[in-house]
Design an enzyme around this catalytic site. Structure first.
Site, short mmCIF file in Angstrom:
data_model
loop_
_atom_site.label_atom_id
_atom_site.label_comp_id
_atom_site.label_asym_id
_atom_site.label_seq_id
_atom_site.Cartn_x
_atom_site.Cartn_y
_atom_site.Cartn_z
CB SER A 142 -0.89 0.01 1.24
OG SER A 142 -1.52 1.28 1.42
CE1 TYR A 155 -3.85 -2.26 5.36
CE2 TYR A 155 -3.05 -0.10 4.65
CZ TYR A 155 -3.58 -1.34 4.35
OH TYR A 155 -3.81 -1.69 3.04
#
Length: 251
Positions: A142, A155
């Site tokens: 990501s 995350y």
């Protein structure tokens, strides 16, 4: 056009969003796809939707809850469907959590799926009984791993770990000709992002209009790049963390 000739590709997180798009595209291009995910009903739905139904197989598993069994699972898959030519690790969990709310438990829960199961799946895949030399591994990371986004410390760090794994394993696996890369998507509209109320607030959605020069992404945008990285067309690309974000990180 990229084509596959019955190569066996294992895809985790296969039931929805980016994972589903990858399964559908690989199937349409001639690959034998083995999808792994938690939702049997969603996997069954993919079985109905794929172009070549005989080339899609699925296994219902929650990888985060069976960590020690993952390498054996990969061995069993290769025994049933044949040695593997490719791995796409798309399983993952997204959670927005400010630092003041972080606990050991939610760190463990997110890391179990985002990094621990990724490493153990890769360990199983790279067993010589399970995969061919000159195979390919692609991880879904990501852009949150390379830019600062509030509330994403857990995350983002889990995705940053993936980026580091790519660099290390590219060197470690080169003796077998195995290439390994990750893709770093920006905001892609999937059920996972839609279910996250903070990430899907009207205020945030309005901000996206100015944050993404080419607009937000669709699952197929990522699937196209992943398919290229799995193919022989990318045979000289390894150890790369490739941004695919519609220009978000340029601003």
């Amino acid at each position: 056009m990229i084509k596959f000739n019955d190569e066996n590709i294992l895809v985790t997180g296969a039931s929805d969003g980016i994972g589903k798009a990858i399964c559908m595209l690989l199937n349409s291009l001639g690959a034998n796809v083995i999808g792994v995910a938690r939702s049997e009903s969603k996997l069954e739905q993919i079985q109905q939707e794929v172009q070549f139904k005989e080339k899609f197989h699925y296994i219902c598993r929650d990888l985060s809850k069976e960590l020690n069994e993952i390498p054996k699972l990969i061995i069993d898959i290769s025994k049933e469907y044949g040695k593997l030519n490719g791995l796409v690790f798309c399983a993952g969990k997204l959670e927005l959590l400010p630092l003041k709310a972080v606990s050991s438990e939610n760190i463990d829960n997110l890391y179990n799926i985002n990094i621990k199961s990724l490493l153990l799946t890769t360990k199983g895949f790279t067993d010589k009984r399970c995969s061919f030399d000159n195979s390919s591994i692609v991880y879904i990371s990501s852009i949150s791993s390379i830019i600062g986004i509030k509330g994403m410390s857990i995350y983002s760090s889990s995705k940053g770990a993936i980026n580091s794994v790519v660099k290390t394993l590219a060197v470690e696996l080169a003796n077998r000709g195995i290439k390994i890369n990750s893709v770093l998507p920006g905001h892609v509209e999937t059920n996972m992002t839609l279910q996250n109320k903070e990430a899907n607030s009207q205020e945030y959605l309005n901000e996206l209009e100015s944050m993404y020069p080419l607009g937000v992404g669709r699952p197929n945008d990522v699937a196209n790049l992943v398919t290229f990285l799995l193919s022989d067309s990318s045979r000289w690309i390894t150890g790369q963390n490739i941004v695919i974000d519609g220009g978000r990180t340029l601003l």
